[in-house]
Design an enzyme around this catalytic site. Structure first.
Site, short mmCIF file in Angstrom:
data_model
loop_
_atom_site.label_atom_id
_atom_site.label_comp_id
_atom_site.label_asym_id
_atom_site.label_seq_id
_atom_site.Cartn_x
_atom_site.Cartn_y
_atom_site.Cartn_z
N LYS A 123 -3.17 130.49 78.76
CA LYS A 123 -4.01 129.35 79.14
C LYS A 123 -5.29 129.55 78.91
O LYS A 123 -6.11 128.46 78.63
CB LYS A 123 -3.60 128.57 80.32
CG LYS A 123 -2.12 128.06 80.19
CD LYS A 123 -1.78 126.81 80.98
CE LYS A 123 -0.37 126.13 80.76
NZ LYS A 123 0.22 125.41 81.51
N LYS A 205 8.64 126.91 70.76
CA LYS A 205 9.39 125.93 71.73
C LYS A 205 8.72 124.75 71.54
O LYS A 205 7.67 124.27 71.27
CB LYS A 205 9.52 126.45 73.42
CG LYS A 205 8.22 126.26 74.00
CD LYS A 205 8.65 126.44 75.50
CE LYS A 205 7.30 125.94 76.31
NZ LYS A 205 7.59 125.81 77.43
N LYS A 208 5.21 119.92 75.66
CA LYS A 208 4.55 118.55 75.47
C LYS A 208 3.10 118.60 75.38
O LYS A 208 2.30 117.55 75.20
CB LYS A 208 4.93 118.20 77.01
CG LYS A 208 4.57 118.91 78.36
CD LYS A 208 4.73 117.99 79.55
CE LYS A 208 5.25 118.74 80.54
NZ LYS A 208 4.72 119.70 81.19
P1 ATP Z 1 3.08 122.69 78.62
O1 ATP Z 1 3.43 122.21 77.22
O2 ATP Z 1 2.12 121.99 79.34
O3 ATP Z 1 3.25 124.16 78.89
P2 ATP Z 1 6.13 122.58 78.93
O4 ATP Z 1 6.60 121.17 78.04
O5 ATP Z 1 6.18 123.68 78.05
O6 ATP Z 1 4.53 122.24 79.39
P3 ATP Z 1 6.78 123.00 81.43
O7 ATP Z 1 5.81 122.25 82.44
O8 ATP Z 1 5.90 124.48 81.23
O9 ATP Z 1 6.85 122.35 80.08
O10 ATP Z 1 7.96 123.37 81.79
C1 ATP Z 1 8.82 122.51 82.76
C2 ATP Z 1 10.26 122.97 82.72
O11 ATP Z 1 10.75 122.71 81.48
C3 ATP Z 1 10.41 124.52 82.61
O12 ATP Z 1 11.48 124.88 83.51
C4 ATP Z 1 10.64 124.74 81.13
O13 ATP Z 1 11.38 126.04 81.14
C5 ATP Z 1 11.50 123.64 80.75
N1 ATP Z 1 11.16 123.62 79.49
C6 ATP Z 1 9.92 123.24 78.65
N2 ATP Z 1 10.12 123.24 77.60
C7 ATP Z 1 11.34 123.49 77.20
C8 ATP Z 1 12.03 123.49 75.99
N3 ATP Z 1 11.41 123.41 74.57
N4 ATP Z 1 13.40 123.81 75.99
C9 ATP Z 1 13.92 124.17 77.15
N5 ATP Z 1 13.59 123.99 78.44
C10 ATP Z 1 12.04 123.80 78.40
#
Ligand code: ATP
Ligand code: LTN
Length: 342
Positions: A123, A205, A208
């Site tokens: 980050k 992955k 968002k």
């Molecule tokens: P950011 O893009 O802000 O890092 P993110 O969409 O990756 O956000 P997080 O807020 O880091 O999501 O994660 C929230 C939860 O959702 C965590 O438990 C994470 O493991 C799960 N998660 C996030 N993205 C995925 C994905 N692509 N598949 C399965 N689980 C996910």
């Protein structure tokens, strides 16, 4: 207590704590990988969940959008099936003990430990113009979230394992100095932790914060938007619907189809035998639309009922404060603070 009563006493449920940041839209990845699992855990465990809005300001937020996102996240999680009769669900910033214990734990966390966190490294590279101290100490706040409730288990995605390990180390260190104060939590990685990939780059992955809006599907995306995103999903030139090496895009679409319909990859392959990618993408899009339809309907009702939402987040925050204050007081007393006079 008589012998008979002892044996009929229900076993105390293990406590679960988890949280998700309200940073932007909640994606299909968040739903399948986190939220849907929380919903399933509610019967078996004593669950406490939170919208981690304090964590969210480690990156700059626009005030108006932030306020909207926090409330929408609260309503959306309820729409996804968090049941307030079974679980406690609150907004982190409403419970002041989190920030207080985070400060205390910061003084029991080493600079070197925080420097090793890969999320911090990632980050700070991504937001090079705002590498703030909060981004660095983010894991001590997460440890505070968990330890305040003496959680036994913490459902997390693989990306949060390192933070959980640090929470355990902090708890063990504190307990080692002052005697047992905090429960040392275990991670809980769900069995069906389908990792949903980006629709545009299926080696990454679905995230968002991806700037390409076609890379992710939000739970609140309109049906036609969902369909469009699936139609645009990156695939390969093989034109055979089956799991295979070098077929990341199709593997991901089969994974999504399987996650939302409960069908196995083999069943899906058999069903689409002889059909093209176009048909398959349409079918995956339709299955996702059907999965999110009831969630979107409940969300629309909830977000219109601000009074209900406020009543619930207030009630839950009051209970969370009582539980967490006990832990905070205990920790502070052990350190040597004079007990609060009020
Ligand atoms: P950011 O893009 O802000 O890092 P993110 O969409 O990756 O956000 P997080 O807020 O880091 O999501 O994660 C929230 C939860 O959702 C965590 O438990 C994470 O493991 C799960 N998660 C996030 N993205 C995925 C994905 N692509 N598949 C399965 N689980 C996910
Ligand atoms: N850091 C987590 C969100 C989070 C959390 C927590 C998860 C904040 N506090 C406590 C589990 C327990 C994330 O970004 N996914």
């Amino acid at each position: 207590m008589s012998e008979e009563m002892k044996t009929t006493q229900p076993e105390k449920k293990k406590r679960i704590f988890s949280a998700i940041q309200p940073s932007g839209t909640i994606t299909l990845g968040n739903y399948v990988g986190a939220l849907r699992n929380w919903v399933k855990l509610q019967d078996e465990y004593d669950c406490i969940f939170a919208v981690a809005d304090l964590h969210a300001i480690t990156v700059r937020q626009d005030p108006k959008a932030f306020r909207k996102n926090i409330l929408e996240a609260y309503a959306l999680f309820l729409a996804c099936g968090i049941d307030l009769e079974k679980s406690l669900f609150f907004i982190q910033s409403h419970v002041h003990t989190h920030a207080e214990l985070a400060w205390v734990l910061n003084c029991y966390t080493q600079f070197g430990e925080l420097s090793r966190m890969t999320q911090f490294k990632d980050k700070s590279a991504k937001h090079a113009d705002n590498v703030n101290a909060g981004l660095f100490t983010y894991p001590s706040l997460m440890a505070a979230d968990i330890l305040l409730y003496q959680a036994d288990l913490v459902p997390i995605g693989a990306d949060q394992k390192q933070h959980l390990e640090l929470s355990r180390n902090i708890a063990e260190r504190f307990n080692g100095i002052y005697g047992k104060t905090f429960t040392v939590p275990d991670g809980y990685i769900p069995e069906v932790g389908a990792r949903i990939k980006s629709l545009q780059d299926p080696t990454k992955k679905m995230s968002k914060s991806d700037e390409n809006v076609n890379a992710w599907v939000a739970i609140l995306d309109k049906p036609d938007v969902i369909m469009k995103k699936f139609k645009r999903a990156v695939t390969d030139s093989d034109a055979k619907v089956c799991v295979g090496e070098g077929k990341d895009g199709i593997n991901n679409l089969i994974g999504i189809m399987s996650a939302v319909t409960g069908k196995t990859a083999d069943e899906i392959t058999a069903e689409f035998e002889g059909k093209g990618y176009g048909d398959f993408k349409t079918a995956v899009g339709e299955a996702v639309v059907e999965e999110v339809r009831p969630i979107q309907e409940r969300f629309a009702q909830l977000i219109d009922d601000k009074a209900y939402l406020e009543e619930q987040y207030r009630r839950c925050a009051e209970i969370a404060l009582k539980i967490s204050q006990r832990t905070l007081d205990k920790a502070m007393k052990k350190i040597g603070y004079i007990p609060r006079p009020f």
